[in-house]
Scaffold this motif. Structure first.
Motif, PDB file in Angstrom:
ATOM      1  N   TYR A  78      -1.447   3.754  -1.932  1.00  8.03           N
ATOM      2  CA  TYR A  78      -2.769   3.602  -1.336  1.00  8.03           C
ATOM      3  C   TYR A  78      -2.734   3.984   0.137  1.00  8.03           C
ATOM      4  N   ARG A  79      -3.836   4.462   0.635  1.00  6.71           N
ATOM      5  CA  ARG A  79      -3.879   4.974   2.006  1.00  6.71           C
ATOM      6  C   ARG A  79      -3.966   3.884   3.060  1.00  6.71           C
ATOM      7  N   ALA A  90       0.831  -1.198   0.000  1.00  5.36           N
ATOM      8  CA  ALA A  90       0.000   0.000   0.000  1.00  5.36           C
ATOM      9  C   ALA A  90       0.870   1.254   0.000  1.00  5.36           C
ATOM     10  N   ALA A 115      -7.210  -1.294   0.634  1.00  5.47           N
ATOM     11  CA  ALA A 115      -7.380  -1.086  -0.800  1.00  5.47           C
ATOM     12  C   ALA A 115      -7.268  -2.397  -1.566  1.00  5.47           C
ATOM     13  N   GLY A 173      -8.868   4.249   0.945  1.00  5.78           N
ATOM     14  CA  GLY A 173      -8.293   3.256   0.045  1.00  5.78           C
ATOM     15  C   GLY A 173      -9.276   2.705  -0.972  1.00  5.78           C
TER      16      GLY A 173
END
Length: 243
Positions: free
Chosen positions: A52-53, A47, A57, A85
């Motif tokens: 991605y947060r 991530a 995700a 995400g």
């Protein structure tokens, strides 16, 4: 010559390669274990590397890869969106942009802006939240309503199950109001499934329903996801007959 300290001829085992976190003054044991798990989680590293947060995700990415959820131009509502995400994945998959936002996310937690996503800071369980989402969608129908919402756990299995079922019920009721024909509903569930009445209701309104546990969902977690595809429309007359 065998390295006696390693006992593996010089090759470290996976256990030896794990990062160990020492306990610190004022830090709970549970917090130390959580930190250790995060540092050793390959999805956390992915991530971070892919922008991605959160590792979450990859849960929706894996479900999409298997069940073909997203298409370009789809409109998506993300319930319980923080930290964002799922909305990131949806925006990329649908081609959503700031000029033509196709994704609306809602959460009571603060979130930094996401390109192509309209974010609302609001508790979805409040009475006026659905109307705010519909307004943010410009009155247009959604193709997917997805929910990664969950209450903080109490540790009591029965109570936690009732609370998550309540969240799924209000999310599903909202989905029945805003989904376009053929639409999809995705929701987090726990303890291996949903209550009989809820699942029966979804089967009336969707062509197919299934449970999924993507690889990114930790194996030791009771978390799973319910996917309902092929929305047939809301049954306003209360007929319980399955199609």
């Amino acid at each position: 010559m065998v390295d006696k300290a390693l006992g593996t001829g010089g090759r470290k085992s996976d256990k030896d390669l794990k990062i160990r976190v020492k306990s610190a003054k004022g830090r709970k044991v549970s917090s130390t274990k959580w930190l250790e798990r995060q540092l050793n989680d390959p999805y956390v590293a992915r991530a971070r590397a892919e922008g991605y947060r959160s590792r979450a995700a990859f849960k929706i990415k894996e479900m999409d890869e298997k069940h073909k959820l997203f298409r370009k131009g789809m409109r998506v509502v993300d319930l319980g969106a923080a930290p964002g995400g799922w909305s990131q994945v949806a925006a990329k998959a649908t081609g959503s942009t700031d000029a033509n936002p196709l994704i609306v996310g809602i959460d009571y937690l603060e979130m930094d802006p996401i390109p192509g996503v309209i974010l609302l800071k609001k508790d979805f369980t409040e009475d006026d939240a659905p109307a705010m989402l519909i307004e943010a969608m410009g009155g247009k129908k959604a193709d997917i309503v997805m929910s990664d919402m969950a209450w903080p756990t109490t540790g009591h299995r029965g109570t936690d199950h009732i609370r998550i079922i309540h969240l799924i019920e209000i999310a599903a009721d909202f989905a029945l109001d805003v989904l376009a024909p053929g639409g999809v509903f995705i929701a987090k569930v726990f303890q291996g499934g949903t209550e009989h009445e809820l699942l029966h209701m979804l089967k009336r309104h969707f062509k197919t329903t299934m449970h999924a546990k993507p690889p990114a969902s930790r194996s030791d977690s009771a978390e799973a996801y319910l996917i309902a595809k092929g929305f047939k429309g809301r049954d306003e007359d209360g007929d319980d007959a399955e199609v």
